[in-house]
Design a protein around this motif. Structure first.
Motif, PDB file in Angstrom:
ATOM      1  N   ASN A 152       0.843  -1.197   0.000  1.00 45.05           N
ATOM      2  CA  ASN A 152       0.000   0.000   0.000  1.00 45.05           C
ATOM      3  C   ASN A 152       0.875   1.243   0.000  1.00 45.05           C
TER       4      ASN A 152
ATOM      5  N   TYR B 257       0.450   5.290   0.361  1.00 45.78           N
ATOM      6  CA  TYR B 257      -0.444   6.404   0.681  1.00 45.78           C
ATOM      7  C   TYR B 257       0.331   7.703   0.492  1.00 45.78           C
TER       8      TYR B 257
ATOM      9  N   LEU C 252      -7.727   4.013   3.655  1.00 45.55           N
ATOM     10  CA  LEU C 252      -8.651   2.875   3.518  1.00 45.55           C
ATOM     11  C   LEU C 252      -9.738   3.062   4.563  1.00 45.55           C
TER      12      LEU C 252
ATOM     13  N   LEU D 125       0.995  -7.445   9.211  1.00 44.36           N
ATOM     14  CA  LEU D 125       1.228  -6.133   8.604  1.00 44.36           C
ATOM     15  C   LEU D 125       2.611  -5.587   8.952  1.00 44.36           C
TER      16      LEU D 125
ATOM     17  N   HIS E  24     -10.717  -2.012  11.169  1.00 40.09           N
ATOM     18  CA  HIS E  24      -9.553  -1.129  11.200  1.00 40.09           C
ATOM     19  C   HIS E  24      -9.586  -0.266   9.945  1.00 40.09           C
TER      20      HIS E  24
HETATM   21  C1  OGA Z   1      -5.320  -3.486   4.550  1.00 45.43           C
HETATM   22  C2  OGA Z   1      -5.131  -2.634   5.736  1.00 45.43           C
HETATM   23  C3  OGA Z   1      -3.851  -1.011   6.945  1.00 45.43           C
HETATM   24  C4  OGA Z   1      -2.734  -0.061   6.759  1.00 45.43           C
HETATM   25  O1  OGA Z   1      -4.589  -3.298   3.549  1.00 45.43           O
HETATM   26  O2  OGA Z   1      -6.214  -4.358   4.610  1.00 45.43           O
HETATM   27  O3  OGA Z   1      -5.908  -2.722   6.639  1.00 45.43           O
HETATM   28  O4  OGA Z   1      -2.228   0.408   7.774  1.00 45.43           O
HETATM   29  N1  OGA Z   1      -4.097  -1.773   5.771  1.00 45.43           N
HETATM   30  O5  OGA Z   1      -2.371   0.223   5.616  1.00 45.43           O
END
Ligand code: OGA
Ligand code: NI
Length: 350
Positions: A206, A208, A220, A232, A279
């Motif tokens: 991810n 951002y 998200l 994570l 979350h």
């Molecule tokens: C996801 C998620 C959290 C984050 O990708 O499912 O919850 O901190 N990501 O990016």
């Protein structure tokens, strides 16, 4: 909703430079915004579990700790998890390098089809959603590695090697955690392993970007994860928030640790003993943020349902059995909502 015709949505990372306000398609309605002043920032609220000794005399103690964290929080952090700092840092660095490549290079991997096993995309599901999220992401399938690695990006040149190494390590940790979670439920330690069939492992990287008006949008929105367990990895920029007792709690990143959360499939297997907790990710004005969830999941054809050992005596069976593929398609097609997808598979009881 799904039939709505749309132009392909450009990647966010290529839009944001010099932007002073959030484009209208990213603005959430007033009753669905991050409300930063209401977010609780209390670092001690998510348990931190030291896995050192998981295979020694302290095992039962650590398994108990994991069980309590799953029962009371659905989220925990782990240290001494057996993944080296070099593997972690290389993974974070290559992810950053990937998103810093020129657009033309990144776009070779673009697709907005959620069923593609390798794709670069933006937001969540641009085919079905009404409001976009402040995120680009690369999604990869990672197990069995040899079945998927040849479809991964070839740039940066060491991408496959570095990410492959990370995936092998993340899988090892996922398997250790699944055993411990099984045991903590009073099941055979290989119960969940077997329930997942051939096992699947997906990963998102991810990205951002900084956001000019982070109070109007999400990285998200609130959701629970559809898989079995999520591991994570994140950089040092805060952004993850977890819903606890009706309040959003900010989780501050701790270097060299992972955040582990129970996904919907363990909620189902445990017959609701363990909860897949909502979350979300929020964004900020100054800094880009990278997070890398490993979604450890059942194989698409695995039949998932509550473990019979957990449905006898005084409790009842909370879910019908289903193939994971059925669940997964529903998850991607209905959009991220705070009613979790597992509600659709609930049995009704008096
Ligand atoms: C996801 C998620 C959290 C984050 O990708 O499912 O919850 O901190 N990501 O990016
Ligand atoms: Ni998630």
């Amino acid at each position: 909703m799904a039939s709505k015709l749309k132009q392909p949505q450009p990647l966010l990372s290529d839009l944001v430079s010099g932007m002073s306000s959030v484009p209208s398609n990213y603005i959430r309605p007033a009753n669905d915004r991050p409300n930063f002043h209401e977010v609780v920032s209390f670092d001690g609220s998510i348990p931190l579990i030291d896995l050192q000794g998981l295979y020694g005399p302290k095992r039962s103690e650590i398994v108990k700790e994991i069980g309590l964290a799953c029962l009371n929080y659905g989220f925990f952090q782990v240290s001494s998890h057996g993944i080296s700092e070099a593997v972690i840092n290389n993974m974070l660095d290559i992810s950053r390098d990937f998103f810093h490549m020129p657009e033309s290079e990144r776009l070779k991997n673009y697709s907005d089809d959620p069923m593609k096993t390798m794709r670069l995309s933006t937001s969540f599901n641009v085919r079905t959603e009404n409001v976009s999220s402040w995120r680009d992401y690369l999604r990869l399938h990672c197990h069995p590695l040899e079945d998927y690695i040849q479809e991964w990006p070839t740039n940066p040149p060491s991408f496959r090697e570095v990410v492959g190494e990370y995936c092998r390590n993340a899988r090892g940790l996922a398997l250790r955690l699944l055993e411990a979670i099984s045991e903590s439920l009073g099941l055979e330690k290989d119960y969940i392993d077997k329930a997942l069939g051939k096992h699947g492992q997906h990963m998102a990287i991810n990205y951002y970007p900084p956001c000019p008006q982070p109070d109007l949008t999400y990285g998200l929105p609130g959701h629970s994860d559809p898989n079995a367990v999520t591991i994570l990895l994140q950089d040092d920029v805060p952004g993850l928030q977890v819903l606890r007792n009706g309040k959003w709690v900010a989780v501050s990143p701790i270097p060299s640790t992972f955040i582990v959360n129970i996904g919907d499939q363990i909620q189902v297997l445990s017959n609701d003993r363990y909860k897949s907790v909502l979350h979300r990710a929020v964004v900020n004005c100054d800094k880009e943020r990278i997070s890398i969830p490993t979604f450890y999941c059942p194989s698409p054809d695995a039949m998932i349902g509550p473990a019979p050992q957990l449905t006898d005596t005084d409790s009842f069976t909370h879910y019908r059995n289903f193939a994971y593929s059925e669940y997964y398609e529903k998850f991607w097609n209905r959009g991220l909502t705070t009613e979790t997808c597992s509600d659709l598979f609930k049995t009704s009881h008096p």
